[in-house]
Scaffold this motif. Structure first.
Motif, PDB file in Angstrom:
ATOM      1  N   TYR A 260      -4.006   1.393  16.671  1.00 31.36           N
ATOM      2  CA  TYR A 260      -3.276   0.325  15.981  1.00 31.36           C
ATOM      3  C   TYR A 260      -1.779   0.640  15.931  1.00 31.36           C
ATOM      4  N   SER A 261      -1.438   1.899  15.650  1.00 35.85           N
ATOM      5  CA  SER A 261      -0.011   2.253  15.573  1.00 35.85           C
ATOM      6  C   SER A 261       0.690   2.001  16.903  1.00 35.85           C
ATOM      7  N   GLN A 264       0.952  -1.922  17.358  1.00 32.99           N
ATOM      8  CA  GLN A 264       2.015  -2.503  16.539  1.00 32.99           C
ATOM      9  C   GLN A 264       3.301  -2.672  17.336  1.00 32.99           C
ATOM     10  N   TRP A 595      -3.348  -0.787  -1.352  1.00 31.16           N
ATOM     11  CA  TRP A 595      -2.174  -0.114  -0.784  1.00 31.16           C
ATOM     12  C   TRP A 595      -1.327   0.498  -1.898  1.00 31.16           C
ATOM     13  N   THR A 601       0.198   3.042   3.760  1.00 30.52           N
ATOM     14  CA  THR A 601       0.874   1.856   4.311  1.00 30.52           C
ATOM     15  C   THR A 601       0.063   1.172   5.410  1.00 30.52           C
ATOM     16  N   TYR A 602      -0.950   1.852   5.921  1.00 34.36           N
ATOM     17  CA  TYR A 602      -1.854   1.222   6.896  1.00 34.36           C
ATOM     18  C   TYR A 602      -2.457  -0.042   6.315  1.00 34.36           C
ATOM     19  N   ASP A 605       0.234  -2.761   6.236  1.00 31.49           N
ATOM     20  CA  ASP A 605       0.548  -3.269   7.574  1.00 31.49           C
ATOM     21  C   ASP A 605      -0.539  -4.207   8.086  1.00 31.49           C
ATOM     22  N   ARG A 606      -1.775  -3.821   7.899  1.00 30.94           N
ATOM     23  CA  ARG A 606      -2.855  -4.629   8.463  1.00 30.94           C
ATOM     24  C   ARG A 606      -3.103  -5.892   7.634  1.00 30.94           C
ATOM     25  N   ARG A 608      -0.536  -7.431   6.198  1.00 34.39           N
ATOM     26  CA  ARG A 608       0.576  -8.256   6.687  1.00 34.39           C
ATOM     27  C   ARG A 608       0.185  -8.949   7.985  1.00 34.39           C
ATOM     28  N   ASP A 609      -0.455  -8.231   8.877  1.00 38.92           N
ATOM     29  CA  ASP A 609      -0.912  -8.834  10.133  1.00 38.92           C
ATOM     30  C   ASP A 609      -1.842 -10.018   9.871  1.00 38.92           C
ATOM     31  N   GLU A 673       7.793  -6.805   0.435  1.00 40.25           N
ATOM     32  CA  GLU A 673       7.113  -5.763   1.220  1.00 40.25           C
ATOM     33  C   GLU A 673       6.438  -6.346   2.457  1.00 40.25           C
TER      34      GLU A 673
END
Length: 678
Positions: A260-261, A264, A595, A601-602, A605-606, A608-609, A673
């Motif tokens: 995933y990183s 991104q 979170w 933060t994973y 981030d996910r 947010r996706d 955020e």
């Protein structure tokens, strides 16, 4: 080669590459590459053995050739979030005439124990119990009956997977192969086999689907095994990754996080609107297109094509309402909160009318009926038995009824009928709960008997009871939720949570993951014990196996390609219902709080996706992607299942509109955020 342990074994002039987890000391447990590639689709398939090896401090070079092909490969150890191998191959065709052939990269797993599997979003463990009422691919160590979609081997297109990787476990370790969805020879594929003779995972270039193609539960198709046309002296490049880890069933998580990183950076998001605009549009869509003022329900569907809908007697609009899940309380709650906060009285009144309707529909056993239909009234929904009511549908309705009570209380509003209905449901949950904490999954609508104890369909009672405890201050509700938290943890630890949707009996689904996240985040908030937070994180990781890390390559002329739809952040519904859906927005507030609690933060981030993905395809005005303002489809087709890849279903669904409205409002507190369209 770094910390990942690799060995080269030589036998009869050829070599084998063995890969060991650095933590495993058992030399009899490893993954092995015996041939660089195997050809597929030729009258006589051939292997390209490893005939030469050059080892340096940075990488290993492997070479080999066969009648038709030569291969040059470099294997390089990498370490990011986890250790893995990067493999880059150049495959050259030696022939003088065009040739149709596919390539396969195979790794054997050695070590004792029957294997288990995961292809993210597409295949979990055996994938289906033999007694399931729903038909879709099932793994059977002994071979099974292919007419029942049972087999000891399966191969799939990569676009069925939320991440194109195939994982395998034995008693000693886990191993995985990953490749991108597309390659220089077209769409790629993933496969595995496990029986008494071998345990093997592989990658196909191009894809192969065998022994059957899963198009739908009622319409499986024959095997689909395309080949690539090679030109004389042509060279193609192929890249893939190799991972080995612990035997722990959660060992997939570091590799998925690593991939995933990387994705991104490779695949961008493309939200069409911001959170505020999304809420405004979906509030309009839910009220204008789905609310029926005559019956006080949220119609489950509204057709995009209004002219066609008129020509077929309105059959595109479904005048039914489930009380939870695909319509009902959650979405009425979202409309209620939007109406109050923005002083839109018509929205508030409509939402209250829907809640009043739901509160009026109690079955003889004191819980909500599942569904209301025009001309039929209250009924049991889409369950395997017409006398059964399902725990998930009822508990979700109860959860959002009590959340609405809590919200209305802050606005000095009371609803006695809601209170009575919610208490009746919560009391039933406490009464039917088994000594070990299990609430059961299906209840007889007249006797209250638990007809099905299997599955995690009752896990959402935890959340309903905890919210009920806040409102009624009844410790019975808190104690029942805590007891259930201990029971349902075994589904999470087993990495196989199943039973949430009414229409896919005892099937692992992304919805099971969402319910688990909500339940265990609320348990942590109520009890403050670290075990609940760990379980919430664990089930959130499993949830991410259903979530797309990359943007699908949709066909050139498809609707989703024309709309430039980015799939990163979308979720697969389930291995049985293979399409992208937006129900993951259901647990956005809990994911954001997870979170916050973990600092991981994973999860931000996910999440947010997920939000950014479904800020796409909200109709911004009449005619937008052939829909009407505020409409949202239920299905985005990611593969050859149900419809063609790149299509979208031309029906707006109450739950799809409503869950965006819910999540967009809840997420606005984290807008800085999240950084979605500013």
């Amino acid at each position: 080669m770094g910390q990942m342990h690799t060995e080269i074994q030589q036998s009869n002039g050829n070599y084998k590459l063995r890969v060991f987890p650095s933590s495993i000391k058992n030399k009899d447990a490893y993954m092995q590459l015996s041939s660089l590639i195997s050809t597929m689709g030729l009258a006589e398939n051939e292997n390209v053995p490893i005939s030469k090896v050059v080892k340096t401090n940075k990488w290993i070079t492997l070479k080999g050739s066969s009648t038709h092909f030569g291969v040059y490969a470099t294997v390089k150890a990498q370490k990011g979030i986890c250790e893995y191998l990067d493999v880059n191959m150049e495959v050259t065709y030696h022939g003088n005439e065009p040739l149709h052939a596919g390539l396969q990269v195979r790794y054997d797993l050695f070590g004792s124990g029957q294997p288990t599997w995961m292809i993210p979003g597409a295949f979990y463990k055996e994938n289906r119990f033999s007694h399931n009422t729903r038909m879709y691919p099932r793994y059977d160590y002994n071979g099974g009956d292919i007419e029942k979609l049972e087999s000891d081997y399966w191969a799939f297109r990569s676009d069925r997977a939320a991440l194109p990787a195939v994982f395998a476990w034995n008693d000693h370790f886990s191993g995985a192969l990953f490749t991108e969805e597309m390659s220089s020879v077209g769409l790629t594929g993933l496969g595995f086999i496990g029986n008494k003779d071998e345990t093997t995972i592989w990658l196909n270039y191009p894809y192969r689907e065998e022994p059957k193609t899963f198009f739908s539960p009622v319409e499986p198709h024959p095997a689909d095994c395309p080949t690539y046309q090679w030109k004389p002296a042509e060279t193609v490049k192929i890249q893939y990754k190799v991972y080995v880890g612990e035997q722990d069933l959660h060992a997939y998580d570091p590799f998925i996080r690593e991939l995933y990183s990387q994705h991104q950076k490779m695949y961008s998001l493309n939200p069409w609107v911001d959170l505020k605009k999304a809420a405004e549009l979906t509030a309009h869509g839910l009220h204008y297109w789905h609310y029926d003022p005559n019956y006080h329900i949220l119609n489950e569907t509204a057709a995009f094509d209004r002219e066609l809908n008129g020509n077929v007697g309105g059959k595109g609009d479904r005048p039914h309402m489930h009380v939870g899940w695909v319509s009902g309380a959650q979405y009425a709650h979202a409309l209620l909160t939007y109406g109050r906060r923005n002083d839109v009285k018509s929205y508030t009144e409509a939402a209250i009318n829907v809640m009043d309707k739901i509160a009026s529909g109690l079955a003889p056993i004191g819980i909500f009926w599942a569904e209301w239909k025009v001309d039929k009234g209250w009924g049991t929904g889409w369950n395997p038995n017409r006398n059964w009511l399902q725990a998930r549908t009822i508990s979700e309705a109860t959860l959002f009824m009590v959340r609405s009570l809590l919200f209305e209380h802050k606005h000095d509003q009371t609803h006695q009928d809601w209170e009575k209905a919610v208490q009746s449901n919560l009391d039933f949950a406490v009464q039917c709960q088994r000594e070990d904490g299990n609430f059961g999954s299906y209840y007889h609508c007249e006797t209250g008997k638990v007809e099905e104890w299997d599955g995690a369909g009752g896990i959402l009672w935890i959340a309903a009871l905890l919210e009920g405890h806040k409102y009624f201050q009844d410790d019975r509700y808190l104690n029942a939720a805590l007891l259930a938290g201990h029971y349902y943890r075994h589904f999470i630890k087993d990495e196989f949570i199943y039973g949430a949707p009414e229409d896919v009996h005892l099937t692992p689904t992304s919805e099971d993951a969402y319910n688990g996240v909500v339940a265990y985040v609320l348990l942590y908030e109520a009890d403050k014990k670290e075990q609940w937070l760990q379980l919430a994180s664990h089930v959130a990781d499993w949830m991410m196996t259903f979530r797309w890390t990359y943007n699908l390559a949709f066909p050139k002329f498809s609707m989703l390609r024309q709309l430039d739809f980015r799939s990163r952040g979308a979720d697969q519904a389930s291995p049985s219902n293979q399409h992208l859906h937006n129900y993951g927005l259901f647990c956005v507030p809990e994911m954001l709080r997870l979170w916050h609690y973990t600092g991981d933060t994973y999860y931000l981030d996910r999440t947010r996706d997920n939000l950014a993905c479904f800020m796409q395809c909200i109709a911004r005005e009449d005619g937008d992607f052939n829909a009407y303002k505020g409409m949202v489809t239920e299905r985005y087709y990611n593969t050859n299942s149900f419809q063609a890849k790149g299509m979208l279903l031309t029906l707006s669904h109450a739950w799809c509109v409503g869950v965006i409205l819910y999540a967009a409002q809840e997420a606005q507190a984290f807008s800085e955020e999240l950084r979605i369209m500013g």
